[in-house]
Motif scaffolding. Structure first.
Motif, PDB file in Angstrom:
ATOM      1  N   PHE A   1     -23.332  -1.472  21.346  1.00 44.87           N
ATOM      2  CA  PHE A   1     -23.238  -0.376  20.186  1.00 44.87           C
ATOM      3  C   PHE A   1     -23.663   0.995  20.608  1.00 44.87           C
ATOM      4  O   PHE A   1     -24.049   1.204  21.706  1.00 44.87           O
ATOM      5  CB  PHE A   1     -24.533  -1.133  19.260  1.00 44.87           C
ATOM      6  CG  PHE A   1     -24.214  -2.427  18.516  1.00 44.87           C
ATOM      7  CD1 PHE A   1     -23.588  -2.506  17.607  1.00 44.87           C
ATOM      8  CD2 PHE A   1     -25.004  -3.298  19.552  1.00 44.87           C
ATOM      9  CE1 PHE A   1     -23.673  -3.898  17.052  1.00 44.87           C
ATOM     10  CE2 PHE A   1     -24.928  -4.719  18.844  1.00 44.87           C
ATOM     11  CZ  PHE A   1     -24.097  -4.867  17.800  1.00 44.87           C
ATOM     12  N   ASP A   2     -23.176   1.810  19.912  1.00 41.30           N
ATOM     13  CA  ASP A   2     -23.665   3.500  20.107  1.00 41.30           C
ATOM     14  C   ASP A   2     -24.903   3.601  19.621  1.00 41.30           C
ATOM     15  O   ASP A   2     -25.735   2.642  19.052  1.00 41.30           O
ATOM     16  CB  ASP A   2     -22.625   4.284  19.649  1.00 41.30           C
ATOM     17  CG  ASP A   2     -22.552   4.496  17.950  1.00 41.30           C
ATOM     18  OD1 ASP A   2     -23.436   4.014  17.344  1.00 41.30           O
ATOM     19  OD2 ASP A   2     -21.557   5.092  17.402  1.00 41.30           O
ATOM     20  N   ARG A   3     -25.534   4.678  19.790  1.00 41.28           N
ATOM     21  CA  ARG A   3     -26.784   5.259  19.318  1.00 41.28           C
ATOM     22  C   ARG A   3     -27.109   5.004  17.833  1.00 41.28           C
ATOM     23  O   ARG A   3     -28.251   5.064  17.415  1.00 41.28           O
ATOM     24  CB  ARG A   3     -27.109   6.563  19.848  1.00 41.28           C
ATOM     25  CG  ARG A   3     -26.478   7.564  19.081  1.00 41.28           C
ATOM     26  CD  ARG A   3     -26.761   8.985  19.774  1.00 41.28           C
ATOM     27  NE  ARG A   3     -26.324   8.956  21.127  1.00 41.28           N
ATOM     28  CZ  ARG A   3     -26.788   9.967  21.899  1.00 41.28           C
ATOM     29  NH1 ARG A   3     -27.501  11.304  21.498  1.00 41.28           N
ATOM     30  NH2 ARG A   3     -26.183  10.178  23.292  1.00 41.28           N
ATOM     31  N   ASP A   4     -25.960   4.935  17.050  1.00 41.19           N
ATOM     32  CA  ASP A   4     -26.220   4.688  15.625  1.00 41.19           C
ATOM     33  C   ASP A   4     -26.218   3.340  15.229  1.00 41.19           C
ATOM     34  O   ASP A   4     -26.183   2.948  14.049  1.00 41.19           O
ATOM     35  CB  ASP A   4     -25.387   5.686  14.955  1.00 41.19           C
ATOM     36  CG  ASP A   4     -25.480   7.069  15.004  1.00 41.19           C
ATOM     37  OD1 ASP A   4     -26.618   7.433  14.964  1.00 41.19           O
ATOM     38  OD2 ASP A   4     -24.259   7.782  15.265  1.00 41.19           O
TER      39      ASP A   4
ATOM     40  N   PRO B   1     -19.422   0.156  26.163  1.00 41.57           N
ATOM     41  CA  PRO B   1     -18.361   1.113  25.779  1.00 41.57           C
ATOM     42  C   PRO B   1     -17.340   1.605  26.940  1.00 41.57           C
ATOM     43  O   PRO B   1     -17.797   1.793  27.868  1.00 41.57           O
ATOM     44  CB  PRO B   1     -19.140   2.369  25.179  1.00 41.57           C
ATOM     45  CG  PRO B   1     -20.409   2.059  25.051  1.00 41.57           C
ATOM     46  CD  PRO B   1     -20.906   0.971  26.095  1.00 41.57           C
ATOM     47  N   ASN B   2     -15.865   1.282  26.756  1.00 42.66           N
ATOM     48  CA  ASN B   2     -15.129   1.571  27.946  1.00 42.66           C
ATOM     49  C   ASN B   2     -13.753   1.510  27.194  1.00 42.66           C
ATOM     50  O   ASN B   2     -13.082   0.658  27.029  1.00 42.66           O
ATOM     51  CB  ASN B   2     -15.337   0.485  28.819  1.00 42.66           C
ATOM     52  CG  ASN B   2     -14.412   0.288  30.260  1.00 42.66           C
ATOM     53  OD1 ASN B   2     -13.660   1.500  30.304  1.00 42.66           O
ATOM     54  ND2 ASN B   2     -14.342  -0.496  31.104  1.00 42.66           N
ATOM     55  N   LEU B   3     -13.218   2.780  27.387  1.00 46.11           N
ATOM     56  CA  LEU B   3     -11.623   3.001  26.882  1.00 46.11           C
ATOM     57  C   LEU B   3     -10.669   2.818  28.153  1.00 46.11           C
ATOM     58  O   LEU B   3      -9.550   2.388  27.545  1.00 46.11           O
ATOM     59  CB  LEU B   3     -11.468   4.424  26.516  1.00 46.11           C
ATOM     60  CG  LEU B   3     -12.234   4.581  24.885  1.00 46.11           C
ATOM     61  CD1 LEU B   3     -12.193   6.382  24.929  1.00 46.11           C
ATOM     62  CD2 LEU B   3     -11.724   3.900  24.054  1.00 46.11           C
ATOM     63  N   VAL B   4     -11.340   2.575  29.387  1.00 46.18           N
ATOM     64  CA  VAL B   4     -10.317   2.229  30.291  1.00 46.18           C
ATOM     65  C   VAL B   4      -9.650   1.012  30.058  1.00 46.18           C
ATOM     66  O   VAL B   4      -8.397   0.796  30.359  1.00 46.18           O
ATOM     67  CB  VAL B   4     -11.020   2.381  31.826  1.00 46.18           C
ATOM     68  CG1 VAL B   4     -10.199   1.512  32.725  1.00 46.18           C
ATOM     69  CG2 VAL B   4     -11.593   3.596  32.092  1.00 46.18           C
TER      70      VAL B   4
END
Length: 566
Positions: A293-296, A306-309
């Protein structure tokens, strides 16, 4: 958190979905969650994010729970109203919005009192007309056929115009995808991955529940196939709740266990409710321990972080909410045995198991679950196909790595691969797919070529210490081959590494991997992989053995890969 009661599972769902509430658009038909790119336009991105939470909200409502009703009633009315500024629009062939129709259709089938009856007559007409659009365009011949099937089932049950022809043709195509032993192929794809479980079987079981009275024979067939499939698929799950990271669409994360929720939802009980409950509960809890999860509190694209690669071209900011399908169990009534059952451990499973239809051998090695696939995959696909399907081994505890480039070893991060670097070049070549293969009870044999002029026959054999690799190589080039072990987490308090003689060792404290080789000029080394290449942790190192391959010679290599999870 402890997941025992129905309320526990509902609470887990709300912890995931509640952060979305302030983010819906004014008309509630759009859900903007981020700015990363994808292959479809903004309207589809935001409509996808709106739709996917329904995969858990519909079961919530079906099971007597409450929450988000007004948002989705308003959103459906506005999103399908051509005069509203948040209208989702018309279509084109292969439209992403067809995918998202399936969750809406599920809601109309199982909870019409929440999503259909509250609409005005005009709202009902708009929604029915918009959904019917799936029958007027081309959709891919794969699991997408079920989106068309579910939409037409919903329209039929509501007494609206539907396409009897497209419904029948879709079911015929799904039938043509069936292989045997409970396994399907996903249309024309040769890959066997989570799409067989969280797509084809999942939707088949939804259909079986929805259409049991109208089509009892087909529904029974879907159920019987799911029972057979379950006996193989259970091998993909670890005792700690993690599932095998393998194949594409891993950003759907806890969707890996969606099949099990559909299994119990459809009334299947060959595997006891307590065992199924244990798989789902441990799986959901394992995922809440990851940095997803992100900070929100919004789900991110990636796997263990989190990893767009490692993302595919179709992963939009709202795509990860497809994982909410695993909450289908919330649709079970309060008195269902699933809720009173104690979450049980996995049953005793064979330590080495050939999954013939999946083209792999599974190995329950200590606390790890390892798959040895044959490298059967599409030559061109959705991104990073060789890394997601063609490594020699995939592990629930070590994960796997995705290359940042095909140049130099640390950018390629070729864990669980035999990587070739031709003299005078910086490019790294690995197994992209197998030209031929054989999956046996205790080993996998494949013949492949990393580059024209280099032929390799690899035999992978599970052992008590890990696995043994035997490679026979014919090369028309002078080159170096690097046989790489698992990718081990870096920057832990107890991290250590060593390369000495013909072997190399890397340990994070909890994970240990050692490789030792026998072959020409064998030499141990440690590859410091680029950040964000491993799917489970952002920094890693790979123990490897290098070998010198001379032009025109036939070489035999043996690499022993030892792995240990504490």
């Amino acid at each position: 958190m402890k997941l025992e009661t129905k309320q526990d599972f509902q609470q887990w769902m709300f912890q995931v979905l509640n952060p979305l509430k302030p983010l819906y658009s004014e008309g509630c038909a759009r859900l903007p969650l981020g700015d990363s790119g994808v292959t479809y336009p903004k309207v589809s991105i935001e409509m996808e994010a709106f739709s996917r939470p329904l995969w858990s909200l519909v079961p919530l409502w079906l099971g007597g729970g409450k929450g988000f009703e007004e948002i989705y009633q308003k959103g459906l009315a506005n999103g399908t109203d051509p005069s509203h500024p948040e209208y989702w629009g018309g279509f084109k062939d292969y439209d992403q919005r067809f995918v998202e129709m399936a969750a809406i259709a599920s809601g109309l089938i199982f909870t019409p009192e929440k999503l259909w009856e509250p609409l005005s007559e005009e709202g009902k007409q708009n929604l029915a007309k918009w959904l019917y659009g799936i029958n007027e365009y081309i959709i891919p011949e794969c699991n997408w056929q079920f989106f068309m099937i579910l939409v037409n089932v919903a329209l039929k049950k509501l007494g609206c115009r539907y396409s009897k022809e497209r419904l029948a043709s879709g079911l015929e195509k799904i039938e043509s995808y069936y292989i045997e032993d409970g396994w399907y192929r996903d249309g024309g794809s040769c890959q066997k991955d989570y799409y067989i479980s969280f797509a084809i079987h999942y939707y088949g079981l939804l259909y079986a529940v929805a259409m049991e009275d109208e089509e009892p024979e087909r529904c029974l067939l879907f159920k019987e196939r799911a029972k057979r499939f379950a006996k193989d698929f259970i091998y993909w799950f670890d005792e700690n709740g993690s599932a095998l990271p393998y194949g594409r669409s891993l950003s759907y994360r806890f969707g890996e266990a969606a099949f099990w929720s559909a299994y119990v939802f459809a009334g299947l009980d060959d595997i006891p409710a307590g065992v199924v409950k244990g798989i789902i509960a441990r799986h959901l809890n394992w995922w809440t321990e990851q940095k997803i999860f992100d900070r929100d509190g919004v789900l991110t694209i990636g796997y263990g972080y989190p990893n767009l690669v490692m993302a595919e071209r179709y992963n939009a900011p709202g795509s990860p909410y497809w994982g909410m399908k695993t909450l289908l169990c919330l649709g079970l009534p309060d008195d269902h045995p699933f809720w009173s059952a104690k979450a049980e451990d996995l049953p005793e499973l064979e330590p080495v198991k050939m999954l013939k239809q999946a083209d792999m051998v599974m190995h329950r090695h200590g606390k790890d679950v390892v798959s040895y696939p044959a490298g059967v995959c599409e030559k061109y696909g959705h991104g990073h196909v060789p890394e997601k399907y063609s490594k020699f081994a995939y592990s629930t505890r070590f994960g796997f790595s995705v290359a940042k480039s095909q140049i130099v070893l640390h950018e390629n991060a070729p864990d669980s691969s035999l990587a070739f670097v031709i003299d005078g070049d910086d490019y790294v070549f690995v197994r992209k797919y197998s030209d031929s293969y054989e999956v046996l009870e205790d080993r996998v044999v494949s013949r492949w070529h990393p580059f024209p002029g280099i032929m390799v026959t690899s035999t992978i054999i599970p052992k008590e210490y890990g696995h043994l690799r035997i490679h026979e190589i014919e090369s028309q080039y002078d080159c170096t081959a690097y046989d790489c072990g698992f990718s081990v987490e870096k920057f832990t308090e107890t991290y250590e590494q060593k390369a000495e003689g013909k072997g190399a060792f890397v340990s994070s404290g909890k994970q240990n991997c050692m490789v030792y080789g026998e072959g020409p000029e064998a030499a141990g080394l440690v590859i410091e992989a680029d950040p964000n290449t491993n799917v489970l942790y952002p920094n890693s190192s790979i123990p490897a053995v290098s070998y010198r391959i001379k032009k025109g010679e036939t070489i035999r290599l043996e690499t022993r890969v030892e792995s240990l999870i504490r």
